[in-house]
Design a protein around this motif. Sequence first.
Motif, PDB file in Angstrom:
ATOM      1  N   SER A   1      -1.872  93.690  10.367  1.00  0.00           N
ATOM      2  CA  SER A   1      -3.223  93.774  11.459  1.00  0.00           C
ATOM      3  C   SER A   1      -3.535  92.410  11.739  1.00  0.00           C
ATOM      4  N   ILE A   2      -3.260  91.244  11.070  1.00  0.00           N
ATOM      5  CA  ILE A   2      -3.725  90.154  11.548  1.00  0.00           C
ATOM      6  C   ILE A   2      -2.716  89.559  12.661  1.00  0.00           C
ATOM      7  N   SER A   3      -3.346  88.697  13.676  1.00  0.00           N
ATOM      8  CA  SER A   3      -2.547  88.007  14.453  1.00  0.00           C
ATOM      9  C   SER A   3      -1.199  87.525  14.121  1.00  0.00           C
ATOM     10  N   ASN A   4      -0.391  87.151  15.136  1.00  0.00           N
ATOM     11  CA  ASN A   4       1.044  86.591  14.831  1.00  0.00           C
ATOM     12  C   ASN A   4       0.592  85.097  14.304  1.00  0.00           C
ATOM     13  N   GLY A   5      -0.253  84.417  14.878  1.00  0.00           N
ATOM     14  CA  GLY A   5      -0.746  83.016  14.690  1.00  0.00           C
ATOM     15  C   GLY A   5      -1.278  82.872  13.148  1.00  0.00           C
ATOM     16  N   GLU A   6      -1.993  83.881  12.737  1.00  0.00           N
ATOM     17  CA  GLU A   6      -2.693  83.904  11.307  1.00  0.00           C
ATOM     18  C   GLU A   6      -1.437  84.453  10.397  1.00  0.00           C
ATOM     19  N   GLN A   7      -0.549  85.089  10.527  1.00  0.00           N
ATOM     20  CA  GLN A   7       0.630  85.544   9.912  1.00  0.00           C
ATOM     21  C   GLN A   7       1.357  84.120   9.696  1.00  0.00           C
ATOM     22  N   THR A   8       1.614  83.322  10.598  1.00  0.00           N
ATOM     23  CA  THR A   8       2.278  82.100  10.457  1.00  0.00           C
ATOM     24  C   THR A   8       1.612  81.143   9.371  1.00  0.00           C
ATOM     25  N   LYS A   9       0.175  81.244   9.587  1.00  0.00           N
ATOM     26  CA  LYS A   9      -0.422  80.074   8.915  1.00  0.00           C
ATOM     27  C   LYS A   9      -0.444  80.456   7.561  1.00  0.00           C
ATOM     28  N   VAL A  10      -0.675  81.965   7.163  1.00  0.00           N
ATOM     29  CA  VAL A  10      -0.618  82.547   5.815  1.00  0.00           C
ATOM     30  C   VAL A  10       0.870  82.307   5.027  1.00  0.00           C
ATOM     31  N   LEU A  11       1.716  82.593   5.906  1.00  0.00           N
ATOM     32  CA  LEU A  11       3.191  82.400   5.477  1.00  0.00           C
ATOM     33  C   LEU A  11       3.276  80.843   5.160  1.00  0.00           C
ATOM     34  N   LEU A  12       2.759  80.057   5.862  1.00  0.00           N
ATOM     35  CA  LEU A  12       3.012  78.627   5.499  1.00  0.00           C
ATOM     36  C   LEU A  12       2.087  78.085   4.232  1.00  0.00           C
ATOM     37  N   ALA A  13       0.946  78.590   4.165  1.00  0.00           N
ATOM     38  CA  ALA A  13       0.135  78.258   2.798  1.00  0.00           C
ATOM     39  C   ALA A  13       0.926  78.904   1.666  1.00  0.00           C
ATOM     40  N   ALA A  14       1.338  80.031   1.674  1.00  0.00           N
ATOM     41  CA  ALA A  14       2.131  80.605   0.488  1.00  0.00           C
ATOM     42  C   ALA A  14       3.345  79.852   0.206  1.00  0.00           C
ATOM     43  N   LEU A  15       4.125  79.072   1.253  1.00  0.00           N
ATOM     44  CA  LEU A  15       5.226  78.350   1.126  1.00  0.00           C
ATOM     45  C   LEU A  15       4.766  77.000   0.391  1.00  0.00           C
ATOM     46  N   PHE A  16       3.398  76.378   0.927  1.00  0.00           N
ATOM     47  CA  PHE A  16       3.312  75.158   0.004  1.00  0.00           C
ATOM     48  C   PHE A  16       2.860  75.741  -1.391  1.00  0.00           C
ATOM     49  N   LEU A  17       2.571  76.578  -1.952  1.00  0.00           N
ATOM     50  CA  LEU A  17       2.380  77.138  -3.290  1.00  0.00           C
ATOM     51  C   LEU A  17       3.655  76.858  -4.086  1.00  0.00           C
ATOM     52  N   LYS A  18       4.642  76.802  -3.504  1.00  0.00           N
ATOM     53  CA  LYS A  18       5.976  76.794  -4.150  1.00  0.00           C
ATOM     54  C   LYS A  18       6.149  75.034  -5.031  1.00  0.00           C
ATOM     55  N   GLU A  19       6.206  75.185  -6.109  1.00  0.00           N
ATOM     56  CA  GLU A  19       6.413  73.849  -6.850  1.00  0.00           C
ATOM     57  C   GLU A  19       7.531  73.431  -7.000  1.00  0.00           C
ATOM     58  N   ASN A  20       7.924  71.981  -7.103  1.00  0.00           N
ATOM     59  CA  ASN A  20       9.507  71.904  -7.188  1.00  0.00           C
ATOM     60  C   ASN A  20      10.510  72.309  -6.477  1.00  0.00           C
ATOM     61  N   SER A  21       9.839  72.379  -5.082  1.00  0.00           N
ATOM     62  CA  SER A  21      11.078  72.916  -4.230  1.00  0.00           C
ATOM     63  C   SER A  21      10.755  72.086  -2.773  1.00  0.00           C
ATOM     64  N   PHE A  22      11.891  72.199  -2.413  1.00  0.00           N
ATOM     65  CA  PHE A  22      12.202  71.313  -0.996  1.00  0.00           C
ATOM     66  C   PHE A  22      12.161  72.581   0.140  1.00  0.00           C
ATOM     67  N   LEU A  23      11.240  72.352   1.134  1.00  0.00           N
ATOM     68  CA  LEU A  23      10.933  73.420   1.930  1.00  0.00           C
ATOM     69  C   LEU A  23      11.839  73.522   3.126  1.00  0.00           C
ATOM     70  N   LEU A  24      11.995  74.491   3.767  1.00  0.00           N
ATOM     71  CA  LEU A  24      12.980  74.637   4.796  1.00  0.00           C
ATOM     72  C   LEU A  24      12.194  75.339   5.873  1.00  0.00           C
ATOM     73  N   ILE A  25      11.583  74.852   6.821  1.00  0.00           N
ATOM     74  CA  ILE A  25      10.802  75.288   7.698  1.00  0.00           C
ATOM     75  C   ILE A  25      11.209  75.477   9.111  1.00  0.00           C
ATOM     76  N   ASP A  26      11.550  76.587   9.496  1.00  0.00           N
ATOM     77  CA  ASP A  26      12.212  77.115  10.715  1.00  0.00           C
ATOM     78  C   ASP A  26      11.509  77.312  11.786  1.00  0.00           C
ATOM     79  N   GLU A  27      11.127  76.510  12.929  1.00  0.00           N
ATOM     80  CA  GLU A  27      10.514  76.915  13.956  1.00  0.00           C
ATOM     81  C   GLU A  27       9.254  77.570  13.725  1.00  0.00           C
TER      82      GLU A  27
END
Length: 492
Positions: free
Chosen positions: A117-143
Motif C-alpha cells: 500500500s505504500i508508494s514505490n518510492g517509499e518501498q525503495t527507501k524502506v528496503l534500503l534502510a533494511a539493507l543497511f541494517l546488515k552488518e559485516n556485509s558488502f552491499l550490492l545496490i542495483d539501480e
Amino acid sequence: MSLINVTNLTFAYDGSYDNIFDNVSFQLNTNWRLGFTGRNGRGKTTFLNLLLGKYDYSGNISASVSFEYFPFHVEHKESNTLDVIEEICPDYEHWQILRELSLLKVSEDVLYRPFESISNGEQTKVLLAALFLKENSFLLIDEPTNHLDIHARKLVSDYLKTKNGYILVSHDRAFLDNCVDHILSINKTDIEIQKGNFSDWWDNKNRQDHFELAENEKLRKDIKRLSDSSKRTGNWSHEVEKTKNGTRNSGSKVDKGYIGHKAAKMMKRSKSIEQRQQSAIEESTKLLKNIESSESLKISQLAYNKKQLVELANVSIHYNEQTVCSSVTFTIEQGERVTLAGPNGSGKSSILKLILDEDIHFTGTFRKGSQLKISYVSQDTSQLQGNLSDYAINNRIDESLFKAILRKLDFSRIQFEKDMSSFSGGQKKKVLIAKSLCESAHLYIWDEPLNFIDVISRLQIEELLLEHAPTILFVEHDSEFCKNIATKIVEL
C-alpha cells in the motif's frame, strides 16, 4: 577494511559463444563507495550475481565478507512493512530501523501499513534502510533510482554518502557524483577502477579517448609515410642490384663490390623502415579498443498545421472519487520540449494517459489537435518478448531502420537473434525508444524513457533532441537530462 580479489574471472551464459568476462582480474576495497558503470548488456548485474554465487565461473573470487543484494525480493507484499523488514533482517533492533527511516525522511507509520500500500518510492527507501541494517556485509545496490523522483534521488544520494562498503549500479550522473568515491567501469575490452566520482571518471575517459584518437591519427600517417618510404628504398635497392650485371655509360666495367655494398645498405635501410612501420602498426592496435561508438540518431518529426497541439486548462483528474491532480494548466506548442515534473503520485502519468486518449475521468478543459499523430514510450517494458523482426512487423515500422538505430545504441548483431525477454532492462528500454524514433509523429510522449539506460546512450538521446528539436512531452527524473533538454517545465 578487507579486500575482494577477482582473479582470472571468465564467464559465459549456457549456450552462448561470447564470454561476458574473459580472464579479468582486479581488486576491490570493502570500505569504498563504489559506482559501477558500463553500457547496457555489458554484465553489471551478471557480475553482482557472480559475487552472490548464483552462477558457475572460471577463475576465482575471494572475499572475507558476505554479500547482500538490493532490491530484495518481497514474497508477501500484503504483509505489514515491519514484517517485511523482519523477514529481511531478523536480528535488527527496532531503534535501528527508526534511525535509518528518519535519515531517509520516511514516517514511522509506514511500518504498520501493508507493504504493497505504500508508494514505490517509499518501498525503495524502506528496503534500503533494511539493507543497511546488515552488518559485516558488502552491499550490492542495483539501480535504486528507477522509482524515485528528483527530490527523492537527492535524498537517497545524500543518505548513501553517509555510508560505505557498497557497489552502486546507476546511470544517473548527478546521483553518482554526490555519493561515490571510486568508479568500477566495464569497458569494451577490459574492466578498470578509478578513484573519484563519475564526473572525474568521465573527464579522464574523454581525455584518454581524445589522446588515443590523436595518437592513432599520427600513427596512421606515420605508417603510410613509412610504407611509401619502404617501397621506394626497396625499388632503389632492386634497381641498383640490376646494374651489377651491366656496364657504365662510358663503357668501363662496373664495380660489382661497390654496387653490391650500396644495394645491401639500401636493403638494410628498407628493413629498418619496415620494422619501424611494424612497430607503429603494433602500437596502433593497442589504441581505440575502449572508444565507445555513439553515432548520431534521427527522429521522424511531422509538421503540424497549427502552432498549438495540446491545451489543458484547470484540469483535475479523479480516480475512485480521489483527486489525483487538480487545476493543471499548460499548453504544448510546436518545437517545445516540455517536462512534466513533480513528486511520485502527483498525477504525471495520468496527464500523459489523458493526452493519449485513455479512459480518464477529468474535469476542466482539455483540447487536442485533430489528426494529431503521437508516438509513445511507456515506463513498462514487461510486455516485450519474441524476436525483434516480428516486433517491427507487428508495430508497422521499418525493420532495417529499427535495427540500425539499435546498432547505434550499442546492440551487437547477436542480440538480434535473441528473444527480447532475455534483454537487460536498459536494452528493453532502447527497443521502445528505437520504435518511437522509427515512427513519424507530430508529438512524442515519453514516460521515464531513461530508466536503466546507460550514460553514453543518454548523451546520444540528448544530442538527438537538441539537434532535431522535436515536439516532446516527457517525464524524467534524471536532473541533468531535464536541465539540458527541457524548454518548458510543468510542475505538478
